[in-house]
Design an enzyme around this catalytic site. Structure first.
Site, PDB file in Angstrom:
ATOM      1  N   CYS A 169      -3.891  32.009  33.651  1.00 22.26           N
ATOM      2  CA  CYS A 169      -5.198  31.544  34.113  1.00 22.26           C
ATOM      3  C   CYS A 169      -6.160  31.238  32.959  1.00 22.26           C
ATOM      4  CB  CYS A 169      -5.825  32.560  35.059  1.00 22.26           C
ATOM      5  SG  CYS A 169      -6.398  34.041  34.236  1.00 22.26           S
ATOM      6  N   CYS A 197      -4.786  34.607  28.746  1.00 21.72           N
ATOM      7  CA  CYS A 197      -3.780  34.779  29.795  1.00 21.72           C
ATOM      8  C   CYS A 197      -3.001  33.473  29.978  1.00 21.72           C
ATOM      9  CB  CYS A 197      -4.465  35.167  31.100  1.00 21.72           C
ATOM     10  SG  CYS A 197      -3.342  35.224  32.497  1.00 21.72           S
ATOM     11  N   ARG A 201      18.246  75.469  29.619  1.00 15.98           N
ATOM     12  CA  ARG A 201      18.650  75.933  28.312  1.00 15.98           C
ATOM     13  C   ARG A 201      17.479  76.520  27.530  1.00 15.98           C
ATOM     14  NH1 ARG A 201      21.778  73.019  23.434  1.00 15.98           N
ATOM     15  NH2 ARG A 201      20.017  73.200  22.048  1.00 15.98           N
ATOM     16  N   LYS A 215      30.365  63.443  26.671  1.00 19.14           N
ATOM     17  CA  LYS A 215      29.102  64.145  26.402  1.00 19.14           C
ATOM     18  C   LYS A 215      28.051  63.552  27.335  1.00 19.14           C
ATOM     19  CE  LYS A 215      26.274  65.903  22.620  1.00 19.14           C
ATOM     20  NZ  LYS A 215      24.952  65.611  23.132  1.00 19.14           N
ATOM     21  N   LYS A 271      36.592  70.268  22.051  1.00 18.38           N
ATOM     22  CA  LYS A 271      36.611  71.732  22.047  1.00 18.38           C
ATOM     23  C   LYS A 271      38.013  72.240  21.758  1.00 18.38           C
ATOM     24  CE  LYS A 271      33.013  71.645  25.548  1.00 18.38           C
ATOM     25  NZ  LYS A 271      32.697  71.698  26.968  1.00 18.38           N
ATOM     26  N   CYS A 313      -5.159  41.011  31.832  1.00 19.94           N
ATOM     27  CA  CYS A 313      -6.008  39.887  32.200  1.00 19.94           C
ATOM     28  C   CYS A 313      -7.038  40.397  33.193  1.00 19.94           C
ATOM     29  CB  CYS A 313      -5.162  38.775  32.827  1.00 19.94           C
ATOM     30  SG  CYS A 313      -6.175  37.550  33.664  1.00 19.94           S
ATOM     31  N   CYS A 357      -6.524  35.256  39.044  1.00 21.45           N
ATOM     32  CA  CYS A 357      -5.347  35.019  38.214  1.00 21.45           C
ATOM     33  C   CYS A 357      -4.129  34.963  39.152  1.00 21.45           C
ATOM     34  CB  CYS A 357      -5.222  36.164  37.200  1.00 21.45           C
ATOM     35  SG  CYS A 357      -3.801  36.005  36.125  1.00 21.45           S
ATOM     36  N   LYS A 383      29.053  61.552  18.136  1.00 20.21           N
ATOM     37  CA  LYS A 383      27.983  60.709  18.702  1.00 20.21           C
ATOM     38  C   LYS A 383      28.345  59.239  18.557  1.00 20.21           C
ATOM     39  CE  LYS A 383      24.463  63.742  19.363  1.00 20.21           C
ATOM     40  NZ  LYS A 383      23.130  63.852  19.824  1.00 20.21           N
ATOM     41  N   SER A 395      23.729  75.072  20.418  1.00 16.98           N
ATOM     42  CA  SER A 395      23.804  73.607  20.281  1.00 16.98           C
ATOM     43  C   SER A 395      25.210  73.232  19.861  1.00 16.98           C
ATOM     44  CB  SER A 395      22.913  73.102  19.168  1.00 16.98           C
ATOM     45  OG  SER A 395      21.609  73.363  19.384  1.00 16.98           O
ATOM     46  N   PHE A 447      17.973  77.143  66.142  1.00 14.23           N
ATOM     47  CA  PHE A 447      17.239  77.741  65.037  1.00 14.23           C
ATOM     48  C   PHE A 447      15.753  77.390  65.145  1.00 14.23           C
ATOM     49  CE2 PHE A 447      15.406  77.677  60.807  1.00 14.23           C
ATOM     50  CZ  PHE A 447      15.827  78.893  60.275  1.00 14.23           C
ATOM     51  N   ASP A 448      15.495  76.095  65.376  1.00 14.87           N
ATOM     52  CA  ASP A 448      14.109  75.650  65.451  1.00 14.87           C
ATOM     53  C   ASP A 448      13.386  76.288  66.630  1.00 14.87           C
ATOM     54  OD1 ASP A 448      14.460  74.156  63.224  1.00 14.87           O
ATOM     55  OD2 ASP A 448      14.966  72.328  64.300  1.00 14.87           O
ATOM     56  N   GLU A 508      36.051  65.750  25.970  1.00  9.65           N
ATOM     57  CA  GLU A 508      35.281  65.517  27.201  1.00  9.65           C
ATOM     58  C   GLU A 508      34.154  64.531  26.931  1.00  9.65           C
ATOM     59  OE1 GLU A 508      33.640  69.301  28.332  1.00  9.65           O
ATOM     60  OE2 GLU A 508      35.590  70.290  28.161  1.00  9.65           O
ATOM     61  N   TYR A 520      30.882  72.162  32.571  1.00 14.27           N
ATOM     62  CA  TYR A 520      31.856  72.003  31.496  1.00 14.27           C
ATOM     63  C   TYR A 520      32.225  73.304  30.780  1.00 14.27           C
ATOM     64  CZ  TYR A 520      27.386  71.508  29.050  1.00 14.27           C
ATOM     65  OH  TYR A 520      26.111  71.689  28.586  1.00 14.27           O
ATOM     66  N   ASP A 523      20.868  73.605  64.700  1.00 17.94           N
ATOM     67  CA  ASP A 523      19.514  73.471  64.183  1.00 17.94           C
ATOM     68  C   ASP A 523      18.503  73.595  65.304  1.00 17.94           C
ATOM     69  OD1 ASP A 523      20.481  73.177  61.727  1.00 17.94           O
ATOM     70  OD2 ASP A 523      20.187  71.016  61.572  1.00 17.94           O
ATOM     71  N   GLU A 555      25.835  70.107  32.797  1.00 20.53           N
ATOM     72  CA  GLU A 555      24.791  69.128  32.535  1.00 20.53           C
ATOM     73  C   GLU A 555      24.329  68.546  33.869  1.00 20.53           C
ATOM     74  OE1 GLU A 555      24.200  69.002  29.343  1.00 20.53           O
ATOM     75  OE2 GLU A 555      23.023  67.185  28.963  1.00 20.53           O
ATOM     76  N   ASP A 587      24.719  62.801  29.246  1.00 18.41           N
ATOM     77  CA  ASP A 587      23.367  62.723  28.697  1.00 18.41           C
ATOM     78  C   ASP A 587      22.356  63.133  29.764  1.00 18.41           C
ATOM     79  OD1 ASP A 587      21.568  62.299  26.738  1.00 18.41           O
ATOM     80  OD2 ASP A 587      21.603  60.116  26.850  1.00 18.41           O
TER      81      ASP A 587
END
Ligand code: AMP
Ligand code: ZN
Length: 668
Positions: free
Chosen positions: A409, A406, A136, A115, A288, A424, A430, A312, A82, A36-37, A113, A224, A33, A172, A117
């Site tokens: 206070c 509140c 997607r 799923k 699948k 508040c 407070c 699900k 989907s 390079f620099d 597998e 996947y 590096d 994913e 999220d």
């Protein structure tokens, strides 16, 4: 004959482009590096000296600037479908029957597998090199986010072994819970609203314009599906195994090859219980058909493959007694209603409280005293109340009314038009707000007063030793010594740390004042445009909104804050104590470009300077501070007792390791 200036510049550009390509596309560094620099700096200096030879395509204009202004729309070569959903085992059995019918009784294997999220992605590889990554989108076309996806460490830039020439990997991109929590901790420390859940944060992160920011989010990609014109194997399972060998993180790691639907059911039941032990969120299982030949025969509906099915999970839901609703006052005065529940086991943890967010939610749920409520844990981290068991409500039960004052206070609460939350307004008196302002003032990014944790500040406030930030500077040893858990040494440390903060530059003090909507960046801009707090106080709304990034809301908040007598008195006291409230030498922006394009990280206990000072030096000399050891790090500066960061840097092998003195020598 020696080469002309123009030839030298051209040669440097070619070399740098070559090394860059190797680094980003092939994930390998052919030179250190540092070398390079040095080349980059040489080129940069030549371009400055001979502006007639500058070129917008020069690599000097690319380093560190992974900014994509907008993401081009790209058509998917293979549509991203989907998945059909199923919610119980009967749905699954029906699916199996349909498959058997089409396949005329052939034996079928399934791959089950997780799923994941997150956000789906399609990544094109050509000759083993990552070429393009597309979201997607609507399934037919998506956004090209290649630069951002390249920052994800689990995505290989160059494949290993015996790979195919051209193919797509689908997968994913998700955020594990630990990284999600870390992001939120940082956001809260900076006074920003936390993100809601890992899924939205993952997909939001992919659309950030600065790829350096994306890298910091620490996303993960799990792949996947292999897709191309033709396939190097007969089954989905084999393709996953091959992909794993090429260097991908694949869904196979948590998958099972099943020989019947009942094996699939076992897998589902297992993960329905165990999913809470994973460090990332899943919302179901994907099943699948394993044989690619059978997949082909089954084909697609208008929307989804017939050879795959999502199962699900139901969000887990329990019933429990709502004991009472209490109200929390945040450090900025925001009120959060909290449902206090009879403890109940939900999704692997005991739940005692649930956030009710705001008045509208309480109204909508129509909560009454003594209600039995349904509590659910969905994608969000904090459990929520989703309904009331009306059968158990007593006929004389009273509706729960939102607090009018509140709890801390006694001030009447306010709710601004268009906002959901109450707050508040008693900002200056407070208790949680007073303490919150002091905590903010001493925090690392503001005045960085070490040895003063939030507990100590609460203690000082309770003992009436501090009521605002200026009081910190009036603290004396004899005030602190009698306090619980205070020894002579810790008292002296506090006094010293407070004293040291008088050298912290004006822009940080501005941030530390805790003016609403004035974050770190805004504070910097203000300091740049107004030389002192007095100039800032004298600025009109019109003058303030002239400043880049300062809108009306921020400008109004600044004026309100500085025109308040009590605030101004406090500021005058700060000034009298010697706190930096005007631009000094140290706010000077730039000293040299000695460290241009180089990245630094400091670790261990530093003795010649503080970490803050060191980071400032780096910036003033054109360098950049980064927060973790990675291939992008050029220099690790180690103090005493450096730990895991040093080891990691040594393992990577391309990082130059310096001690404090060597770092100072760099600046000569
Ligand atoms: P849905 O968005 O509910 O229609 O579900 C389809 C989405 O599930 C796909 O677009 C993928 O992003 C996602 N997904 C998560 N894990 C998997 C997996 N193991 N196999 C296929 N798709 C998956
Ligand atoms: Zn209050």
């Amino acid at each position: 004959m020696s080469p002309t200036i123009q030839e030298t510049i051209q040669k440097l550009r070619e070399e740098i482009n070559f090394y860059n390509k190797n680094y980003y596309d092939l994930d390998e560094s052919l030179i250190s590096d540092f070398e390079f620099d040095a080349k980059l700096l040489e080129l940069k200096n030549l371009e400055i000296a001979y502006p007639e030879f500058d070129d917008p395509n020069s690599p000097t204009h690319r380093v560190g600037g992974g900014i994509t202004k907008n993401f081009p729309t790209v058509e998917h070569q293979f549509r991203m479908y989907s998945l059909d959903n199923s919610y119980d085992f009967d749905d699954l059995a029906d699916w199996e029957k349909r498959i058997e019918k089409t396949l005329e009784g052939e034996k079928v294997e399934f791959v089950a597998e997780l799923k994941y999220d997150g956000a789906s992605i399609s990544i094109l590889y050509e000759n083993g090199v990552l070429k393009q990554a597309i979201t997607r989108g609507d399934g037919f076309q998506g956004d090209e986010i290649t630069a951002n996806v390249k920052t994800i460490s689990s995505v290989p830039l160059q494949l290993k072994g015996d790979f195919e020439n051209r193919f797509f990997m689908r997968g994913e991109i998700y955020l594990d819970r630990k990284s999600f929590n870390k992001i939120n901790q940082n956001r809260e420390a900076e006074g920003l609203d936390p993100f809601m859940n890992p899924r939205n944060t993952a997909s939001g992160s992919l659309k950030l314009q600065d790829s350096a920011e994306v890298r910091k989010r620490n996303l993960t990609a799990v792949l996947y599906q292999y897709i191309s014109e033709d396939y190097p194997a007969d089954t989905h399972w084999e393709l996953l195994e091959m992909a794993k060998k090429w260097g991908f993180k694949v869904s196979e790691d948590h998958a099972k090859l099943c020989h019947s639907i009942s094996e699939v059911q076992d897998f589902i039941q297992y993960w329905d219980k165990k999913r809470h032990d994973l460090d990332f969120d899943i919302d179901g299982i994907v099943i699948k058909v394993n044989s690619l030949q059978q997949q082909k025969v089954l084909g697609y509906t208008a929307k989804s493959p017939r050879w795959a099915m999502a199962y699900k999970f139901k969000a887990e839901k329990v019933e429990t007694l709502l004991e009472k609703v209490t109200y929390q006052v945040g450090r900025t005065g925001a009120i959060t209603p909290v449902a206090n529940l009879s403890p109940v086991l939900l999704a692997g943890t005991v739940v005692k409280r649930a956030s009710l967010h705001n008045e509208d939610i309480i109204r909508k749920l129509d909560l009454h005293e003594g209600d039995f409520v349904y509590v659910e844990k969905g994608g969000e981290i904090i459990p929520k109340i989703v309904g009331v068991n009306l059968e158990k409500r007593k006929s004389d039960a009273q509706a729960i009314l939102y607090a009018s004052h509140c709890p801390e206070c006694g001030t009447a609460l306010q709710r601004l038009e268009g906002q959901a939350a109450h707050f508040c307004p008693n900002e200056l008196h407070c208790p949680p707000q007073v303490v919150g302002k002091i905590i903010h003032y001493v925090s690392r990014k503001a005045l960085d007063i070490e040895n003063l944790g939030s507990e100590t500040i609460e203690q000082l406030y309770r003992e009436k030793l501090v009521d605002n930030i200026a009081d910190l500077y009036a603290l004396k040893n004899e005030d602190l010594l009698p306090l619980e858990r205070m020894a002579e040494k810790s008292v002296q440390n506090i006094i010293n740390a407070v004293e040291k903060s008088k050298t912290v530059p004006y822009e940080k003090v501005l941030f530390g004042l805790g003016i609403k909507h004035v974050g770190e960046t805004v504070a910097k801009k203000l300091a740049k445009n107004f030389n002192s707090i007095i100039d800032l106080k004298n600025a009109t709304l019109e003058e303030l909104v002239q400043v880049e990034d300062i809108g009306e809301k921020i400008a109004e908040s600044i004026v309100t804050f500085l025109q308040n007598d009590e605030n101004w008195q406090m500021i005058e006291r700060l000034k009298a104590f010697g706190v930096q409230l005007e631009k000094g030498e140290s706010t000077q922006e730039f000293i040299s470009d000695q460290l241009l394009g180089k990245t630094f990280l400091f670790t261990g206990k530093l003795s010649l300077f503080t970490r803050e000072q060191a980071e400032e030096m780096v910036e003033k000399h054109g360098g950049k501070n980064i927060s973790a050891v990675s291939k992008n790090l050029n220099f690790l500066v180690v103090g005493e007792k450096a730990g895991s960061k040093l080891k990691k840097a040594q393992d990577i092998g391309t990082i130059t390791i310096l001690d404090e003195q060597e770092f100072l020598n760099l600046l000569q």
